[in-house]
Design an enzyme around this catalytic site. Sequence first.
Site, mmCIF file in Angstrom:
data_model
loop_
_atom_site.group_PDB
_atom_site.id
_atom_site.type_symbol
_atom_site.label_atom_id
_atom_site.label_comp_id
_atom_site.label_asym_id
_atom_site.label_seq_id
_atom_site.Cartn_x
_atom_site.Cartn_y
_atom_site.Cartn_z
ATOM 1 N N TRP A 1 50.099 -18.143 12.744
ATOM 2 C CA TRP A 1 48.941 -18.986 13.118
ATOM 3 C C TRP A 1 49.071 -19.308 14.783
ATOM 4 C CZ3 TRP A 1 44.604 -18.650 9.961
ATOM 5 C CH2 TRP A 1 45.068 -18.017 8.619
ATOM 6 N N GLU B 1 29.290 -34.985 6.773
ATOM 7 C CA GLU B 1 29.687 -35.259 5.195
ATOM 8 C C GLU B 1 30.386 -36.419 5.056
ATOM 9 O OE1 GLU B 1 29.590 -30.686 5.814
ATOM 10 O OE2 GLU B 1 30.265 -32.341 6.760
#
Length: 538
Positions: free
Chosen positions: A441, A327
Amino acid sequence: MRGTMMDFPLTLPTILERAGKIFSRVEIVSRRPDKSIVRTCYGEFYRRARRLASALTAFGMKPGDRVASMMWNHSGHLEAFFGVPCAGGILHTLNLRLHPDEIATIANHARDRFLIIDDVLLPVYEKFRDAAPFEKVIVVPYGCGSVPEGFLNYEKLLADAGDDFQYPSLDENDGAVMCFTSGTTGCSKGVVYSHRALVLHSFACGLREVFGLHQFDTVLPVAPMFHANAWGLPFACTMLGARLVLPGPNVDPESILGLLVTERVTVACGVPTVWIAILEALDKYPDRWKFAAPVKIVCGGTAPPLELMRCLDRFGLHIQHLWGMTETTPIGTSGGLRPHMLDWPDQEKYEVRAKQGWPAPFVEIRLMRPEGQAPRDGVTSGEIEIRGPWIADSYYEAPDQAHRWSADGWFRTGDVATMDEDGYIKIVDRAKDLVKSGGEWISSVDLENTLMGHPAVKEACVVGIPHPKWQERPLAAVVLKDGAQATPEELRCFLAKSFAKWQLPDAFVFIDAIPRTSVGKFKKLALREQFADWKWES
């Protein structure tokens, strides 16, 4: 008051004309499937690309029509990168390593009218031929075989075309090239690069902190030309007059090392897994390949292990790590050391080089968290959002993906990173690859790169596996070097020097090879599926 400068369109015919008139003698080297070498030059490439444009126009190609390519890296593919868009069409590079059903789905979604394909890839085409009815199929006799009945011969088409082709009127915002994502974050999605984006991106490639390309370079693109807009190299090398060495389908370590040496390559481009295999070959045969001068290795895709950079430096292969995506055309960052860092200790310099760099010129990056923008402290992580003149502002005919752009127009990449006060970003993980354990995390990337610094480890991939108590726990899949041995406890102790106990993988499995995506990245989804029913020790 407006400026007094010309309103000159930024379109690809200007680059093609420049190559034909200024760099006509510069060599383009291609290797065939049988490893024989074919040499041509930008002058001949210029004539052939214009003849391809003429032939496609004669076929009735209209502005914006998609022309698919299924080709390896060679001069014929380079011709298509210019011949198609300079005639007003859009070149759509099909990923030949995908499943045939997926190739057909992508070709139909793009509404490709014509296909240009290497003769050696016709067996792949036959597997989806009925599902993707191209109007015309043009076969390039790349493997020196004859073109079967029912197909158009690329060489004959060029021979029959004239040299009087006239470029159509092109707007710099017209589409020029189309590329679909590799599908690592779900279904493949299409990006259409405009002439303007490709020209501006090519200027960026000439900057020292990006690719640093110039006319004295010999460039070897190991990454396939169907991956992420061919990294912008067809356009940048042609604009800047860099000599090109195109390796074809043979990208095994010995073949690549042979080209690096014999063709005196100065810049090579590929994902980390390529250079891991290259290092293994160099370690196995340390006296076999001698480089006349240092080689810059532009590395993207995923973060290269720090130990890989350190080891390749010993052989004169110097990694410059950049970050980008399909992208982003694909350059998102500049990279390397800043002047004030040159006197730093080696370890600190390696840590900087292992980061993903700072935003490239005219590219803006911010890190977003649920509560707002993350501070530039090198610690607080957030999702990378990006905008700029060569960043996509939508996917091709995919309204269901509008959520990938923020309300104020930034592209949400799905990559989680930190940013320091100098603007360097460090990828923590893909958002979907972070291991969610007991409310905390864990970065799979950090664990992988540290594991690959162990002397017995060739490759390592860490994934989160469902856990009855902690939601997920990390599992490390490890490939050992030939003849090497290691135990789970040894690897756990090695990691414990750098990570807290709760961050360490609870399981280590030794496998022969890590599954890869079609462009060489680790295929974590396959590992998650393989070990989804893992029995954790209580």
